[in-house]
Design a protein around this motif. Structure first.
Motif: not given
Length: 373
Positions: A282-288
């Motif tokens: 589960l990511l806390a930061k990403a490009l979305t």
């Protein structure tokens, strides 16, 4: 037995902290009343509690305190000394940054903007004539039906993106395409981080176009480096990784932006628990499609003989870091290293897509008495 209130006053840890340390198995009470749940402590626990309190005052993370508390005194002292050396190095960096900002805001002359470097051997100035030798390879793995990773290596740009969601593959491809112009863009050492930050904004817009207004769950991680001729500018968001092999030692130079990594940092999970945690991806930061938080940005000075690895999380999920290190040390070329790493991951079952970029820093300057054709 000492009540939690009296124990709190004696060791200068609040009852709230003592309850947290009990949950983390860092400082367990000697007895818990089965009826009331009230905690009681033994007098001999005061020394351990005071050590925990002192280490917290030092600013040591709970995960490291757990490790230090379990050591014999001499070994614990060695770990504390190493921790404080890192703190002093980071404080010196912040001090230099503060001086830079004061001079910048008051119109006084400023030197180069200081950057935060990982803990590793000192860097000597890069000689002229350095260049990169590089290779990139991506593989679907043994389980996933399609490859949502994108890997790219060029004369300046190294990048790995790991897409997710229904449009993960187009998202990772769009993010990488948004950075490729840096391969030919004129670069000034003073503003390369600003240029890279702007490029990430472009990547965010590209991912948003792929996702569209109704799909905020589509996105990608992004870990990239841009070569300036003597330094590598790093940008990172998500859980893909960058490593540096220098002088036979492997350093991870990125920090995973995941919920589980945050719990590790806070001492709420052990590394063993994190490996098996159901939310470890589960990511806390990403490009979305919904946008992106600020990425990590920093500069790394290069040395001849350095070998860099950028990889999606599919590699460390399947291959232990000791094996990654051994493969990077023994592979003669970047192409050989990427192929060996992906083959090793597939042999281990590769439950996710696997992408690798390997780049060597090579000194091509002619030596005295020699000519270069």
């Amino acid at each position: 037995m000492i009540t939690i209130g009296a124990f709190s006053k004696a060791c200068r840890l609040s009852p709230k902290a003592l309850r947290l340390y009990d949950e983390l198995e860092l400082l367990r009470p000697a007895r818990v009343d089965p009826e009331t749940g009230y905690r009681y402590y033994a007098p001999e626990q005061l020394e351990q509690a005071r050590l925990v309190a002192w280490l917290r005052r030092l600013g040591m993370p709970l995960a490291e305190i757990r490790k230090v508390s379990a050591l014999e005194p001499v070994a614990a002292a060695r770990e504390i000394r190493a921790f404080w050396s890192r703190v002093e190095a980071e404080t010196a960096t912040r001090r230099d940054l503060a001086s830079f900002l004061v001079n910048h805001l008051t119109g006084l002359p400023t030197g180069p903007l200081p950057s935060k470097e990982p803990t590793m051997p000192p860097v000597t100035p890069a000689p002229p004539g350095l260049e990169l030798r590089y290779a990139a390879l991506s593989d679907t793995g043994r389980v996933r039906p399609a490859n949502q990773d994108t890997a790219y290596a060029g004369t300046r740009v190294l990048v790995v993106a790991d897409g997710f969601g229904s449009g993960g593959a187009p998202a990772s491809g769009a993010a990488v395409e948004a950075l490729k112009f840096l391969d030919t863009e004129p670069l000034a050492a003073g503003n390369v981080l600003n240029l890279l930050e702007d490029a990430v904004q472009g990547a965010t817009e590209a991912v948003r176009e792929v996702a569209g207004p109704t799909d905020p769950e589509t996105g990608t991680t992004l870990t990239a480096m841009v070569w300036t001729g003597s330094q590598l500018a790093l940008v990172h968001i998500g859980d893909s990784r960058a490593y540096l092999l220098r002088d036979g030692e492997l350093f991870r130079i990125t920090h995973d932006h995941t919920v589980v990594q945050s719990m590790l940092d806070e001492g709420r999970l052990t590394p063993e628990e994190a490996t098996a945690h159901p939310q470890r991806t589960l990511l806390a930061k990403a490009l979305t499609g919904a946008g992106s938080p600020p990425p990590d940005l920093r500069l790394h000075d290069a040395r001849p003989g350095d070998r860099y690895l950028l990889c999606s999380d599919g590699l460390p999920t399947a291959v232990p870091e000791d094996t990654i290190k051994k493969t990077l040390k023994t592979s003669a070329t970047p192409a050989g290293a990427t192929q060996s790493l992906i083959t090793t991951a597939n042999t281990a079952g590769a439950p996710d897509n696997v992408s690798c970029v390997v780049a060597d820093v090579v000194d091509t300057a002619p030596r005295q008495g020699l000519s270069r054709k």
